[in-house]
Design a protein around this motif. Sequence first.
Motif, PDB file in Angstrom:
ATOM      1  N   PHE A  71       0.826  -1.008   0.002  1.00  0.00           N
ATOM      2  CA  PHE A  71      -0.012   0.061  -0.016  1.00  0.00           C
ATOM      3  C   PHE A  71       0.729   1.238   0.095  1.00  0.00           C
ATOM      4  N   LEU A  72       0.489   2.160  -1.024  1.00  0.00           N
ATOM      5  CA  LEU A  72       1.438   3.510  -0.953  1.00  0.00           C
ATOM      6  C   LEU A  72       0.380   4.672  -1.125  1.00  0.00           C
ATOM      7  N   ASP A  73       0.676   5.656  -0.327  1.00  0.00           N
ATOM      8  CA  ASP A  73      -0.081   7.000  -0.471  1.00  0.00           C
ATOM      9  C   ASP A  73       0.174   7.613  -1.952  1.00  0.00           C
ATOM     10  N   SER A  74      -0.907   7.911  -2.483  1.00  0.00           N
ATOM     11  CA  SER A  74      -0.687   8.540  -4.053  1.00  0.00           C
ATOM     12  C   SER A  74      -0.093   9.740  -3.780  1.00  0.00           C
ATOM     13  N   ALA A  75      -0.194  10.655  -2.714  1.00  0.00           N
ATOM     14  CA  ALA A  75       0.602  11.933  -2.762  1.00  0.00           C
ATOM     15  C   ALA A  75       2.077  11.786  -2.750  1.00  0.00           C
ATOM     16  N   ARG A  76       2.495  10.482  -2.543  1.00  0.00           N
ATOM     17  CA  ARG A  76       3.976  10.095  -2.550  1.00  0.00           C
ATOM     18  C   ARG A  76       4.263   9.777  -4.082  1.00  0.00           C
ATOM     19  N   TRP A  77       3.557   8.874  -4.533  1.00  0.00           N
ATOM     20  CA  TRP A  77       3.776   8.177  -5.956  1.00  0.00           C
ATOM     21  C   TRP A  77       3.739   9.363  -6.851  1.00  0.00           C
ATOM     22  N   TYR A  78       2.593  10.246  -6.992  1.00  0.00           N
ATOM     23  CA  TYR A  78       2.361  11.126  -8.049  1.00  0.00           C
ATOM     24  C   TYR A  78       3.034  12.614  -7.738  1.00  0.00           C
ATOM     25  N   ARG A  79       3.973  12.698  -7.202  1.00  0.00           N
ATOM     26  CA  ARG A  79       4.748  13.792  -7.021  1.00  0.00           C
ATOM     27  C   ARG A  79       5.356  14.369  -7.998  1.00  0.00           C
ATOM     28  N   GLY A  80       5.741  15.477  -8.073  1.00  0.00           N
ATOM     29  CA  GLY A  80       6.775  15.930  -9.139  1.00  0.00           C
ATOM     30  C   GLY A  80       5.965  16.176 -10.567  1.00  0.00           C
ATOM     31  N   THR A  81       6.681  15.725 -11.545  1.00  0.00           N
ATOM     32  CA  THR A  81       6.104  15.902 -12.883  1.00  0.00           C
ATOM     33  C   THR A  81       5.611  14.548 -13.564  1.00  0.00           C
ATOM     34  N   PRO A  82       4.857  14.446 -14.502  1.00  0.00           N
ATOM     35  CA  PRO A  82       4.662  13.099 -15.211  1.00  0.00           C
ATOM     36  C   PRO A  82       5.893  12.304 -15.492  1.00  0.00           C
ATOM     37  N   ALA A  83       7.055  13.026 -15.862  1.00  0.00           N
ATOM     38  CA  ALA A  83       8.281  12.239 -16.251  1.00  0.00           C
ATOM     39  C   ALA A  83       8.805  11.667 -15.093  1.00  0.00           C
ATOM     40  N   ASN A  84       8.649  12.615 -13.993  1.00  0.00           N
ATOM     41  CA  ASN A  84       9.262  11.849 -12.488  1.00  0.00           C
ATOM     42  C   ASN A  84       8.315  10.829 -12.318  1.00  0.00           C
ATOM     43  N   GLY A  85       7.197  10.938 -12.268  1.00  0.00           N
ATOM     44  CA  GLY A  85       6.045   9.725 -12.026  1.00  0.00           C
ATOM     45  C   GLY A  85       6.674   8.352 -12.707  1.00  0.00           C
ATOM     46  N   LEU A  86       6.661   8.664 -14.108  1.00  0.00           N
ATOM     47  CA  LEU A  86       7.179   7.391 -15.049  1.00  0.00           C
ATOM     48  C   LEU A  86       8.499   6.848 -14.734  1.00  0.00           C
ATOM     49  N   ALA A  87       9.480   7.525 -14.135  1.00  0.00           N
ATOM     50  CA  ALA A  87      10.820   6.991 -13.592  1.00  0.00           C
ATOM     51  C   ALA A  87      10.336   6.348 -12.313  1.00  0.00           C
ATOM     52  N   PHE A  88       9.735   7.073 -11.560  1.00  0.00           N
ATOM     53  CA  PHE A  88       9.391   6.276 -10.178  1.00  0.00           C
ATOM     54  C   PHE A  88       8.575   4.551 -10.516  1.00  0.00           C
ATOM     55  N   ALA A  89       7.622   4.869 -11.375  1.00  0.00           N
ATOM     56  CA  ALA A  89       6.918   3.569 -11.629  1.00  0.00           C
ATOM     57  C   ALA A  89       7.913   2.444 -12.427  1.00  0.00           C
ATOM     58  N   LEU A  90       8.644   3.020 -13.358  1.00  0.00           N
ATOM     59  CA  LEU A  90       9.592   2.182 -13.965  1.00  0.00           C
ATOM     60  C   LEU A  90      10.394   1.426 -13.080  1.00  0.00           C
ATOM     61  N   ASP A  91      11.119   2.162 -12.153  1.00  0.00           N
ATOM     62  CA  ASP A  91      11.818   1.618 -11.212  1.00  0.00           C
ATOM     63  C   ASP A  91      11.316   0.720  -9.876  1.00  0.00           C
ATOM     64  N   TYR A  92      10.047   1.143  -9.729  1.00  0.00           N
ATOM     65  CA  TYR A  92       9.189   0.296  -8.837  1.00  0.00           C
ATOM     66  C   TYR A  92       8.845  -1.082  -9.769  1.00  0.00           C
ATOM     67  N   TYR A  93       8.560  -0.970 -11.139  1.00  0.00           N
ATOM     68  CA  TYR A  93       8.503  -2.364 -11.791  1.00  0.00           C
ATOM     69  C   TYR A  93       9.556  -3.136 -11.744  1.00  0.00           C
ATOM     70  N   ALA A  94      10.811  -2.556 -12.104  1.00  0.00           N
ATOM     71  CA  ALA A  94      12.113  -3.093 -12.140  1.00  0.00           C
ATOM     72  C   ALA A  94      12.683  -4.024 -10.778  1.00  0.00           C
ATOM     73  N   ALA A  95      12.148  -3.439  -9.833  1.00  0.00           N
ATOM     74  CA  ALA A  95      12.451  -3.663  -8.493  1.00  0.00           C
ATOM     75  C   ALA A  95      11.599  -5.031  -8.029  1.00  0.00           C
ATOM     76  N   HIS A  96      10.207  -4.922  -8.357  1.00  0.00           N
ATOM     77  CA  HIS A  96       9.204  -5.779  -7.881  1.00  0.00           C
ATOM     78  C   HIS A  96       8.509  -6.700  -8.687  1.00  0.00           C
ATOM     79  N   ALA A  97       8.805  -6.425 -10.086  1.00  0.00           N
ATOM     80  CA  ALA A  97       8.062  -7.554 -11.042  1.00  0.00           C
ATOM     81  C   ALA A  97       8.379  -8.948 -10.714  1.00  0.00           C
ATOM     82  N   GLY A  98       7.769  -9.857 -11.188  1.00  0.00           N
ATOM     83  CA  GLY A  98       7.968 -11.248 -11.030  1.00  0.00           C
ATOM     84  C   GLY A  98       9.020 -11.499 -12.246  1.00  0.00           C
ATOM     85  N   PRO A  99       9.472 -12.925 -11.972  1.00  0.00           N
ATOM     86  CA  PRO A  99      10.414 -13.499 -13.219  1.00  0.00           C
ATOM     87  C   PRO A  99       9.681 -13.256 -14.499  1.00  0.00           C
ATOM     88  N   GLN A 100       8.546 -13.246 -14.778  1.00  0.00           N
ATOM     89  CA  GLN A 100       8.100 -13.181 -16.353  1.00  0.00           C
ATOM     90  C   GLN A 100       7.527 -11.794 -16.514  1.00  0.00           C
TER      91      GLN A 100
END
Length: 323
Positions: A71-100
């Motif tokens: 669970f994450l607070d949306s105010a933390r995730w969607y901070r900054g610009t859309p480009a910042n949000g995309l970088a945050f999302a891609l970092d999270y995906y790279a760190a947490h996604a499953g083997p496939q």
Amino acid sequence: MNQPEHRPPAPPIKHHVGVHSSDEEFLTVVVPFLREGIAAEDEPDPLAITTPRKLDLLRDALGSDARHVDFLDSARWYRGTPANGLAFALDYYAAHAGPQGRIHMTGEPVWDGRSPRQIADWTRYEALCTELFTGYPPDLMCLYDTRTAPPAVVDAARRTHPTELGPDGVRASRLFTEPRVYAALSSDPLPTPPPDAARLSPPGDTAMSHRFVAEQALARGMTGEEAGRFGEAVSGATAYAASQGCADDASMVLWSTRERIVCELRTSRGRITDPFLGFRPPGPEARPDDGLWRTRQICEFVDLFAGEQGWSIRMEAALVPSG
């Protein structure tokens, strides 16, 4: 004769919109989505991003299953610009996604306090996510509460998401528009800079443009650190111009207001057609627009203009005064 290599078709993106108008509808849409992620084999814990109040609703509704959700607070995730949000999302995906590469992620963007210009950028961000994640396996759902999201924003969400997930399951969005069409570059000229704007023509190499921009930003009251960052941002644009063979034909214009500093790089030849230029993170192989990824991470706004002859990139950053 060599036969062409057979490639299986890329899986369609699962980028749903979850529109709701009450807490009950919110839970009806989100809880089954999260439980699907929990039950999926070889898949990590799903992610839920929304307001603290709604996170509490989810924890109560999920009961013991809540321990399997991040669970994450949306105010933390969607901070900054859309480009910042995309970088945050891609970092999270790279760190947490499953083997496939599988993972269930649901999030509710923040609209309160956004200016019309910021809202326009964030709606384009949704089209960008559809573009970038096509062919990749995550299951994504973006939440839109009609009690808090403006009607035009909800309408845009149905245009930027291929499918809508509701109490009756998934259905195709009748308003969906292909991402590149929705986010098409403007052919309307950008507003004219003020007559006292500083100019550099041609902008030279990245070192020269960096020095010019940083010195101008310092003179206009920006701190040394922020002036250097803005110079770095503009260097990404000049590097792109050089990669397109347009650097010798380009010019740079810089000015400031009380709240921000603006720099525009112009060319009189060449064309750009990609509305997502600079939004793709650098990969193992260098691309001409890699530097623009950093530009978008630093600047508050990056506007692209595609003319009949030539193009412009206008970059804006908040003016952080020194002292």
